[in-house]
Design a protein around this motif. Structure first.
Motif, PDB file in Angstrom:
ATOM      1  N   SER A 148      40.972  40.113  33.394  1.00 41.17           N
ATOM      2  CA  SER A 148      41.881  40.004  34.534  1.00 41.17           C
ATOM      3  C   SER A 148      41.243  39.358  35.757  1.00 41.17           C
ATOM      4  O   SER A 148      41.939  38.971  36.683  1.00 41.17           O
ATOM      5  CB  SER A 148      42.391  41.396  34.930  1.00 41.17           C
ATOM      6  OG  SER A 148      41.305  42.240  35.285  1.00 41.17           O
ATOM      7  N   ALA A 149      39.928  39.226  35.771  1.00 41.59           N
ATOM      8  CA  ALA A 149      39.256  38.684  36.950  1.00 41.59           C
ATOM      9  C   ALA A 149      39.141  37.167  36.904  1.00 41.59           C
ATOM     10  O   ALA A 149      38.498  36.563  37.739  1.00 41.59           O
ATOM     11  CB  ALA A 149      37.858  39.298  37.083  1.00 41.59           C
ATOM     12  N   SER A 150      39.745  36.546  35.928  1.00 42.37           N
ATOM     13  CA  SER A 150      39.665  35.104  35.798  1.00 42.37           C
ATOM     14  C   SER A 150      40.842  34.442  36.495  1.00 42.37           C
ATOM     15  O   SER A 150      41.673  35.094  37.104  1.00 42.37           O
ATOM     16  CB  SER A 150      39.667  34.732  34.308  1.00 42.37           C
ATOM     17  OG  SER A 150      40.871  35.168  33.706  1.00 42.37           O
ATOM     18  N   GLN A 151      40.883  33.096  36.391  1.00 38.01           N
ATOM     19  CA  GLN A 151      41.973  32.350  36.995  1.00 38.01           C
ATOM     20  C   GLN A 151      43.296  32.817  36.388  1.00 38.01           C
ATOM     21  O   GLN A 151      43.528  32.666  35.199  1.00 38.01           O
ATOM     22  CB  GLN A 151      41.814  30.854  36.709  1.00 38.01           C
ATOM     23  CG  GLN A 151      40.564  30.245  37.273  1.00 38.01           C
ATOM     24  CD  GLN A 151      40.470  28.788  36.859  1.00 38.01           C
ATOM     25  OE1 GLN A 151      41.093  28.346  35.915  1.00 38.01           O
ATOM     26  NE2 GLN A 151      39.676  28.045  37.587  1.00 38.01           N
ATOM     27  N   ALA A 152      44.165  33.383  37.233  1.00 36.70           N
ATOM     28  CA  ALA A 152      45.491  33.821  36.801  1.00 36.70           C
ATOM     29  C   ALA A 152      45.410  34.682  35.548  1.00 36.70           C
ATOM     30  O   ALA A 152      46.320  34.705  34.729  1.00 36.70           O
ATOM     31  CB  ALA A 152      46.383  32.602  36.546  1.00 36.70           C
ATOM     32  N   GLY A 153      44.304  35.409  35.387  1.00 39.69           N
ATOM     33  CA  GLY A 153      44.147  36.267  34.222  1.00 39.69           C
ATOM     34  C   GLY A 153      43.796  35.539  32.951  1.00 39.69           C
ATOM     35  O   GLY A 153      43.766  36.146  31.888  1.00 39.69           O
ATOM     36  N   GLU A 154      43.511  34.233  33.018  1.00 35.39           N
ATOM     37  CA  GLU A 154      43.264  33.457  31.802  1.00 35.39           C
ATOM     38  C   GLU A 154      41.805  33.543  31.392  1.00 35.39           C
ATOM     39  O   GLU A 154      40.900  33.346  32.191  1.00 35.39           O
ATOM     40  CB  GLU A 154      43.652  31.995  32.020  1.00 35.39           C
ATOM     41  CG  GLU A 154      43.533  31.157  30.759  1.00 35.39           C
ATOM     42  CD  GLU A 154      44.032  29.737  30.973  1.00 35.39           C
ATOM     43  OE1 GLU A 154      44.371  29.085  29.965  1.00 35.39           O
ATOM     44  OE2 GLU A 154      44.064  29.273  32.126  1.00 35.39           O
ATOM     45  N   ALA A 155      41.601  33.843  30.138  1.00 36.96           N
ATOM     46  CA  ALA A 155      40.268  33.850  29.545  1.00 36.96           C
ATOM     47  C   ALA A 155      40.444  33.685  28.048  1.00 36.96           C
ATOM     48  O   ALA A 155      41.523  33.939  27.502  1.00 36.96           O
ATOM     49  CB  ALA A 155      39.525  35.143  29.870  1.00 36.96           C
ATOM     50  N   TYR A 156      39.366  33.260  27.387  1.00 38.05           N
ATOM     51  CA  TYR A 156      39.439  32.998  25.953  1.00 38.05           C
ATOM     52  C   TYR A 156      38.251  33.630  25.241  1.00 38.05           C
ATOM     53  O   TYR A 156      37.213  33.915  25.845  1.00 38.05           O
ATOM     54  CB  TYR A 156      39.482  31.489  25.690  1.00 38.05           C
ATOM     55  CG  TYR A 156      40.775  30.861  26.122  1.00 38.05           C
ATOM     56  CD1 TYR A 156      41.856  30.782  25.250  1.00 38.05           C
ATOM     57  CD2 TYR A 156      40.934  30.382  27.426  1.00 38.05           C
ATOM     58  CE1 TYR A 156      43.063  30.235  25.667  1.00 38.05           C
ATOM     59  CE2 TYR A 156      42.135  29.835  27.837  1.00 38.05           C
ATOM     60  CZ  TYR A 156      43.199  29.767  26.950  1.00 38.05           C
ATOM     61  OH  TYR A 156      44.390  29.234  27.365  1.00 38.05           O
ATOM     62  N   ALA A 157      38.431  33.832  23.931  1.00 40.04           N
ATOM     63  CA  ALA A 157      37.380  34.408  23.102  1.00 40.04           C
ATOM     64  C   ALA A 157      37.354  33.687  21.767  1.00 40.04           C
ATOM     65  O   ALA A 157      38.380  33.160  21.301  1.00 40.04           O
ATOM     66  CB  ALA A 157      37.604  35.896  22.896  1.00 40.04           C
ATOM     67  N   ALA A 158      36.175  33.649  21.153  1.00 36.97           N
ATOM     68  CA  ALA A 158      36.033  33.020  19.842  1.00 36.97           C
ATOM     69  C   ALA A 158      34.863  33.647  19.107  1.00 36.97           C
ATOM     70  O   ALA A 158      33.861  34.030  19.724  1.00 36.97           O
ATOM     71  CB  ALA A 158      35.817  31.513  19.973  1.00 36.97           C
ATOM     72  N   ILE A 159      35.000  33.756  17.797  1.00 35.97           N
ATOM     73  CA  ILE A 159      33.894  34.115  16.910  1.00 35.97           C
ATOM     74  C   ILE A 159      33.591  32.896  16.061  1.00 35.97           C
ATOM     75  O   ILE A 159      34.488  32.354  15.396  1.00 35.97           O
ATOM     76  CB  ILE A 159      34.235  35.319  16.020  1.00 35.97           C
ATOM     77  CG1 ILE A 159      34.485  36.558  16.868  1.00 35.97           C
ATOM     78  CG2 ILE A 159      33.100  35.584  15.024  1.00 35.97           C
ATOM     79  CD1 ILE A 159      34.903  37.770  16.063  1.00 35.97           C
ATOM     80  N   PHE A 160      32.355  32.448  16.115  1.00 31.60           N
ATOM     81  CA  PHE A 160      31.950  31.271  15.355  1.00 31.60           C
ATOM     82  C   PHE A 160      31.039  31.722  14.227  1.00 31.60           C
ATOM     83  O   PHE A 160      29.928  32.203  14.456  1.00 31.60           O
ATOM     84  CB  PHE A 160      31.234  30.267  16.249  1.00 31.60           C
ATOM     85  CG  PHE A 160      30.899  28.976  15.564  1.00 31.60           C
ATOM     86  CD1 PHE A 160      31.889  28.052  15.264  1.00 31.60           C
ATOM     87  CD2 PHE A 160      29.591  28.679  15.221  1.00 31.60           C
ATOM     88  CE1 PHE A 160      31.590  26.854  14.633  1.00 31.60           C
ATOM     89  CE2 PHE A 160      29.279  27.490  14.583  1.00 31.60           C
ATOM     90  CZ  PHE A 160      30.277  26.568  14.289  1.00 31.60           C
ATOM     91  N   ASP A 161      31.515  31.569  12.995  1.00 33.59           N
ATOM     92  CA  ASP A 161      30.753  31.948  11.816  1.00 33.59           C
ATOM     93  C   ASP A 161      29.956  30.761  11.325  1.00 33.59           C
ATOM     94  O   ASP A 161      30.485  29.649  11.207  1.00 33.59           O
ATOM     95  CB  ASP A 161      31.680  32.417  10.691  1.00 33.59           C
ATOM     96  CG  ASP A 161      32.424  33.677  11.045  1.00 33.59           C
ATOM     97  OD1 ASP A 161      31.766  34.652  11.453  1.00 33.59           O
ATOM     98  OD2 ASP A 161      33.672  33.699  10.937  1.00 33.59           O
ATOM     99  N   ILE A 162      28.690  30.985  11.022  1.00 38.13           N
ATOM    100  CA  ILE A 162      27.857  29.916  10.477  1.00 38.13           C
ATOM    101  C   ILE A 162      26.954  30.491   9.396  1.00 38.13           C
ATOM    102  O   ILE A 162      26.263  31.490   9.613  1.00 38.13           O
ATOM    103  CB  ILE A 162      27.027  29.218  11.589  1.00 38.13           C
ATOM    104  CG1 ILE A 162      26.144  28.133  10.980  1.00 38.13           C
ATOM    105  CG2 ILE A 162      26.231  30.209  12.420  1.00 38.13           C
ATOM    106  CD1 ILE A 162      25.535  27.196  11.991  1.00 38.13           C
ATOM    107  N   ALA A 163      27.018  29.888   8.217  1.00 40.64           N
ATOM    108  CA  ALA A 163      26.194  30.312   7.092  1.00 40.64           C
ATOM    109  C   ALA A 163      25.063  29.320   6.909  1.00 40.64           C
ATOM    110  O   ALA A 163      25.297  28.125   6.693  1.00 40.64           O
ATOM    111  CB  ALA A 163      27.030  30.394   5.817  1.00 40.64           C
ATOM    112  N   LEU A 164      23.848  29.804   7.026  1.00 40.63           N
ATOM    113  CA  LEU A 164      22.659  28.982   6.813  1.00 40.63           C
ATOM    114  C   LEU A 164      22.372  28.961   5.328  1.00 40.63           C
ATOM    115  O   LEU A 164      22.385  29.994   4.670  1.00 40.63           O
ATOM    116  CB  LEU A 164      21.482  29.543   7.599  1.00 40.63           C
ATOM    117  CG  LEU A 164      21.757  29.807   9.072  1.00 40.63           C
ATOM    118  CD1 LEU A 164      20.572  30.503   9.712  1.00 40.63           C
ATOM    119  CD2 LEU A 164      22.092  28.521   9.794  1.00 40.63           C
ATOM    120  N   SER A 165      22.113  27.792   4.790  1.00 42.35           N
ATOM    121  CA  SER A 165      21.931  27.637   3.362  1.00 42.35           C
ATOM    122  C   SER A 165      20.461  27.804   3.000  1.00 42.35           C
ATOM    123  O   SER A 165      19.576  27.293   3.676  1.00 42.35           O
ATOM    124  CB  SER A 165      22.428  26.256   2.918  1.00 42.35           C
ATOM    125  OG  SER A 165      22.295  26.099   1.540  1.00 42.35           O
TER     126      SER A 165
END
Length: 252
Positions: A231-248
């Motif tokens: 809620s403390a962001s611009q007009a309540g806007e914020a984003y989230a992401a989970i980035f999965d990466i598999a090392l071979s």
């Protein structure tokens, strides 16, 4: 506290040493090939392409989750908040397992397209001594490393992106690293960049498809963002992401 090793390799090489990759695993990860035949159908077990480090990496030695401020206790850089979680796994040819204790570095530009801690080679800025939008975390037992940052701005010649580096042996004299970049949906960027503090830099000229670095596997490096309830962001806007990466490879 374990600190990541000094990285003495050239800053702009397009292929860096991979994370303990030997033999067949090396070619699949370095070229960004991640087909169903190479990786199991486990959610999150996704092999990603490596991309160039770029000229703005600094061994800042800042172990922190919230990387927005110039220094601890300082005011955060303005911009739409982004809660970014890396889930680092290892695919050994049969299954994926979490990679604990890996160092994950993140660095990016601010809403004006400026990086901290460097003198820009094009003469746009000199921010040596500043440390905003840089930091590292170590993965936990589940292979997770969490950051709070902002949606990046843009600068000439590049699509909107941020950089990351993963090192599985941070205490080793010779650090093996997987380095790449993350990208954003162009339509979402257009919307976010139409408002302050982004819009004062004008309309960006390079979209994902126009970026030569993005063309080398960038479609596998686009973040899947969801709205966050901050809620403390611009007009309540914020984003989230989970980035999965598999090392071979086995990592041995």
């Amino acid at each position: 506290m374990t600190r990541p090793p000094q990285d003495r390799t050239p800053c702009c090489q397009t292929r860096r040493a991979l994370l303990g990759l030997i033999g067949t695993g090396l070619s699949s990860l370095a070229t960004g090939v991640g087909t169903a035949a190479q990786a199991p159908r486990t959610p999150g077990c996704i092999v990603r392409p490596e991309q160039m480090e770029g000229p703005y990496f600094v061994e800042a030695r800042l172990r922190r989750s919230d990387i927005r401020a110039e220094r601890v206790g300082g005011a955060p850089k303005p911009g739409v908040p982004l809660h970014l979680t890396f889930r680092v796994l290892r695919f050994d040819g049969r299954r994926c397992t979490a990679v604990p204790g890996a160092v994950v570095d993140v660095w990016q530009c601010d809403a004006r397209g400026v990086y901290s801690g460097v003198r820009d080679f094009a003469g746009r800025f000199d921010t040596r001594g500043e440390q905003f939008l840089r930091g590292y975390q170590m993965t936990d037992a589940e292979g997770l490393a969490r950051f709070v940052t902002i949606y990046p701005g843009w600068y000439p010649g590049r699509a909107v992106h941020l950089h990351f580096k993963i090192r599985t042996e941070p205490g080793a004299a010779r650090g093996e690293a997987f380095t790449s970049q993350l990208y954003f949906d162009d339509a979402l960027t257009d919307r976010i960049h139409s408002r302050p503090p982004y819009r004062r830099e004008g309309v960006r000229r390079t979209r994902n498809a126009d970026d030569g670095i993005f063309q080398a596997g960038g479609e596998k490096l686009i973040l899947n963002l969801t709205r966050s309830g901050e809620s403390a962001s611009q007009a309540g806007e914020a984003y989230a992401a989970i980035f999965d990466i598999a090392l071979s490879g086995s990592g041995a």
